[in-house]
Scaffold this motif. Structure first.
Motif, PDB file in Angstrom:
ATOM      1  N   ARG A 207      41.136  35.924  46.528  1.00 26.95           N
ATOM      2  CA  ARG A 207      39.839  35.302  46.263  1.00 26.95           C
ATOM      3  C   ARG A 207      39.271  35.778  44.922  1.00 26.95           C
ATOM      4  O   ARG A 207      38.709  34.995  44.164  1.00 26.95           O
ATOM      5  CB  ARG A 207      38.870  35.638  47.399  1.00 26.95           C
ATOM      6  N   TYR A 208      39.429  37.056  44.605  1.00 23.09           N
ATOM      7  CA  TYR A 208      38.929  37.589  43.329  1.00 23.09           C
ATOM      8  C   TYR A 208      39.679  36.951  42.161  1.00 23.09           C
ATOM      9  O   TYR A 208      39.068  36.497  41.187  1.00 23.09           O
ATOM     10  CB  TYR A 208      39.098  39.109  43.304  1.00 23.09           C
ATOM     11  N   ARG A 210      41.244  34.145  42.036  1.00 22.57           N
ATOM     12  CA  ARG A 210      40.928  32.722  41.941  1.00 22.57           C
ATOM     13  C   ARG A 210      39.543  32.503  41.333  1.00 22.57           C
ATOM     14  O   ARG A 210      39.366  31.642  40.468  1.00 22.57           O
ATOM     15  CB  ARG A 210      41.020  32.066  43.320  1.00 22.57           C
ATOM     16  N   SER A 211      38.548  33.281  41.768  1.00 18.07           N
ATOM     17  CA  SER A 211      37.182  33.075  41.279  1.00 18.07           C
ATOM     18  C   SER A 211      36.995  33.585  39.858  1.00 18.07           C
ATOM     19  O   SER A 211      36.263  32.985  39.070  1.00 18.07           O
ATOM     20  CB  SER A 211      36.173  33.753  42.211  1.00 18.07           C
ATOM     21  N   GLU A 212      37.670  34.689  39.509  1.00 20.43           N
ATOM     22  CA  GLU A 212      37.459  35.296  38.190  1.00 20.43           C
ATOM     23  C   GLU A 212      38.449  34.794  37.140  1.00 20.43           C
ATOM     24  O   GLU A 212      38.101  34.675  35.968  1.00 20.43           O
ATOM     25  CB  GLU A 212      37.570  36.828  38.303  1.00 20.43           C
ATOM     26  N   GLY A 214      40.943  32.122  37.875  1.00 20.50           N
ATOM     27  CA  GLY A 214      41.397  30.763  38.087  1.00 20.50           C
ATOM     28  C   GLY A 214      42.847  30.631  38.505  1.00 20.50           C
ATOM     29  O   GLY A 214      43.400  29.528  38.493  1.00 20.50           O
ATOM     30  N   SER A 264      32.614  41.154  35.191  1.00 16.05           N
ATOM     31  CA  SER A 264      32.249  39.751  35.063  1.00 16.05           C
ATOM     32  C   SER A 264      30.765  39.642  34.769  1.00 16.05           C
ATOM     33  O   SER A 264      29.973  40.443  35.291  1.00 16.05           O
ATOM     34  CB  SER A 264      32.579  39.014  36.365  1.00 16.05           C
ATOM     35  N   PRO A 268      31.185  39.005  41.402  1.00 16.21           N
ATOM     36  CA  PRO A 268      31.604  38.229  42.571  1.00 16.21           C
ATOM     37  C   PRO A 268      30.999  38.807  43.852  1.00 16.21           C
ATOM     38  O   PRO A 268      31.103  40.007  44.112  1.00 16.21           O
ATOM     39  CB  PRO A 268      33.128  38.355  42.562  1.00 16.21           C
ATOM     40  N   ASN A 270      30.082  38.273  48.191  1.00 15.78           N
ATOM     41  CA  ASN A 270      30.366  37.620  49.471  1.00 15.78           C
ATOM     42  C   ASN A 270      29.210  37.932  50.409  1.00 15.78           C
ATOM     43  O   ASN A 270      28.832  39.093  50.583  1.00 15.78           O
ATOM     44  CB  ASN A 270      31.679  38.121  50.078  1.00 15.78           C
TER      45      ASN A 270
END
Length: 302
Positions: A207-208, A210-212, A214, A264, A268, A270
């Protein structure tokens, strides 16, 4: 706020995640609930909820309002019931949470209640099985990393606190990273470092990335261990890098045993949810939930 009915309606929407669920709990029509929400938004001067496929999503203004008024309104409701104060501190409450969060936050916040006769029984597991146990009436309250699906209509959830995640490694791992390359192509710059993961599917790490970044992480996996505290120990020992909640990694970051490998502009997050069954809560469960909401106001993002 002059009209407490508006605030009560707002809290039902916030905790149940939908106008339909709030209307059913309050015994009102959905248009009546919508009208009360519009009136409250006019009073506070902003939008409190947005609509999405996941239901009614609270805005930052709604989170702040719920944290300010929720414990007070709950306390007022409790004061108007026939239960005396001592009854809220007697009995058993069955809680579910991730082991790491229970250890770091829940136990320090709740164990003083046992001095008054309250018994706490914890089940430590991942969110999905805990929510299933709650729906089966085998738990009273769950701190969940996911919002209950709409199919679990008997559950009421409220956004509780936000976990911030950080990518960490040992000082040795940090020195092996080309900082210029990291700025240009972080996936490639980090690819030589093995991963320490919570589960085989790499849920937190994937998840990290993918979100940070891509993309999925191409890194080799060195260790899989289903406890984030054990992940922390392995990363400190230089077995690899990982993604951890800041509240777990912070002491090692302060001591220099770990370094944050990537930053970032927007950390990020949750959201964790407080989840109970719909309807009135038993006094001990109500008291415990109020304590958790009150303590969370001092934590900020975790």
């Amino acid at each position: 706020m002059k009209d407490l009915d508006l605030v009560a309606t707002f809290l039902e929407i916030y905790r149940r995640g939908s106008l339909t669920g709030a209307a059913k709990a309050l015994g009102l029509s959905q248009p009546a609930v919508s009208g009360q929400l519009v009136r409250l938004e006019e009073q506070v001067g902003g939008v409190l909820f947005t609509r999405s496929r996941r239901g009614t999503q609270p805005t930052p203004l709604a989170h702040e309002l719920a944290r300010r008024v929720g414990p007070h309104l709950d306390g007022l409701r409790h004061a108007l019931t026939d239960d005396d104060a001592d009854s809220a501190l007697r009995g058993t409450v069955r809680l579910g949470a991730a082991a790491e969060f229970a250890t770091a936050r829940l136990l320090p916040a709740l164990t003083s209640l046992t001095h008054h006769g309250l018994e706490l029984v914890f089940t430590l597991d991942q969110a999905e099985p805990l929510l299933a146990l709650l729906a089966e009436d085998r738990l009273d309250l769950v701190v969940s990393s996911i919002r209950p699906p709409l199919s679990m209509r008997r559950l009421a959830a409220m956004p509780y606190v936000d976990e911030e995640f950080v990518l960490v490694g040992s000082p040795t791992a940090a020195r092996s990273i080309d900082t210029g390359h990291l700025g240009e192509d972080p996936v490639s710059a980090l690819a030589h470092l093995p991963l320490v993961a919570y589960a085989e599917e790499l849920p937190i790490i994937r998840r990290y990335w993918r979100s940070e970044f891509g993309r999925r992480p191409p890194n080799q996996v060195a260790v899989i261990v289903p406890d984030l505290r054990a992940v922390l120990t392995a990363v400190v020992a230089d077995a690899g890098i990982s993604v951890l909640p800041r509240y777990l990694a912070e002491p090692a970051l302060h001591s220099g045993a770990l370094e944050q490998l990537h930053r970032s502009p927007v950390p990020p997050l949750n959201t964790l949810y407080l989840v109970t069954r719909s309807g009135p809560l038993a006094p001990p469960v109500h008291h415990l939930r109020t304590r958790l909401i009150d303590r969370a106001t001092t934590w900020g993002a975790l």
